[in-house]
Design an enzyme around this catalytic site. Structure first.
Site, mmCIF file in Angstrom:
data_model
loop_
_atom_site.group_PDB
_atom_site.id
_atom_site.type_symbol
_atom_site.label_atom_id
_atom_site.label_comp_id
_atom_site.label_asym_id
_atom_site.label_seq_id
_atom_site.Cartn_x
_atom_site.Cartn_y
_atom_site.Cartn_z
ATOM 1 N N HIS A 111 0.828 -1.214 0.000
ATOM 2 C CA HIS A 111 0.000 0.000 0.000
ATOM 3 C C HIS A 111 0.863 1.266 0.000
ATOM 4 O O HIS A 111 0.437 2.309 0.456
ATOM 5 C CB HIS A 111 -0.948 0.014 1.204
HETATM 6 S S1 FES Z 1 1.701 -0.400 3.270
HETATM 7 FE FE1 FES Z 1 0.138 -1.780 3.780
HETATM 8 S S2 FES Z 1 1.235 -3.488 4.492
HETATM 9 FE FE2 FES Z 1 2.785 -2.059 3.973
#
Ligand code: FES
Length: 201
Positions: free
Chosen positions: A159
């Site tokens: 993410h």
């Molecule tokens: S940014 Fe979501 S698990 Fe690393």
């Protein structure tokens, strides 16, 4: 002339004495076995979390290795002097959520700007503090697809969280906290024990 009974009495006492001695000796031996066993860490305890010793000789400056402790991935990075300088630039601090490690994500001896005992050696748990993915190591700097002024660090592809080369999280990403520094101590500059803190003299 001594009777048969009188003659056998000393022999009977010797027999009882020997038998008693044997019972006591056996009892001591048997009772010692569980004691010795209880002093040794069981295999399951060792697997569950016994400290591990890691030789750092093979890590060149700018490289890192991945090991496992308590089932967790651990990076050990040998930072170059240039990497260390970059971590101390105030422009970088302005981009970080917790540059001074105020949150409880490290032992006290790693609560400093480099989050380490020795400036060049970073020991950090390789688990993103968002949802637990393993970030990718990007020591290069400059224009990147995920950052136009990348200072070098770790990028989580799940993410898009970003961490610098001390495991400090950037502002504006999903991960809320710096990466975790596990307990560790050095027996010399090239040998680290993961799972134990420094010995207090
Ligand atoms: S940014 Fe979501 S698990 Fe690393």
């Amino acid at each position: 002339m001594e009777s048969r009974t009188q003659k056998s009495e000393p022999a009977r006492r010797r027999f009882i004495g020997r038998a008693l001695g044997l019972v006591l000796a056996t009892g001591v031996t048997l009772s010692a076995i569980p004691l010795v066993r209880s002093l040794l860490p069981s295999r399951s305890r060792q697997i569950a979390g016994a400290p591990i010793e890691v030789d750092l000789d093979t890590i060149s400056p700018g490289e890192q290795i991945l090991i496992t402790w308590r089932g967790k991935p651990i990076w050990i990075l040998r930072r170059t002097s240039e990497m260390i300088q970059r971590l101390r630039i105030s422009d970088l601090e302005a981009r970080l959520r917790d540059p001074l490690s105020q949150q409880d994500q490290q032992p006290p001896y790693a609560r400093n700007d480099l989050r380490s005992i020795h400036p060049d050696i970073l020991v950090v748990i390789a688990t993103c503090t968002h949802l637990g993915c393993i970030p990718k190591f990007h020591p290069e700097t400059g224009q990147m697809g995920f950052d136009s002024e990348w200072p070098g660090g770790y990028f989580c592809p799940c993410h898009a969280s970003k961490f610098d080369l001390a495991g400090r999280v950037f502002k504006g990403v999903p991960a809320p906290l710096n990466l975790v520094i596990p307990p560790h101590r050095f027996t010399d500059h090239n040998t680290v024990i993961i799972g134990e803190g420094p010995v207090v003299e």
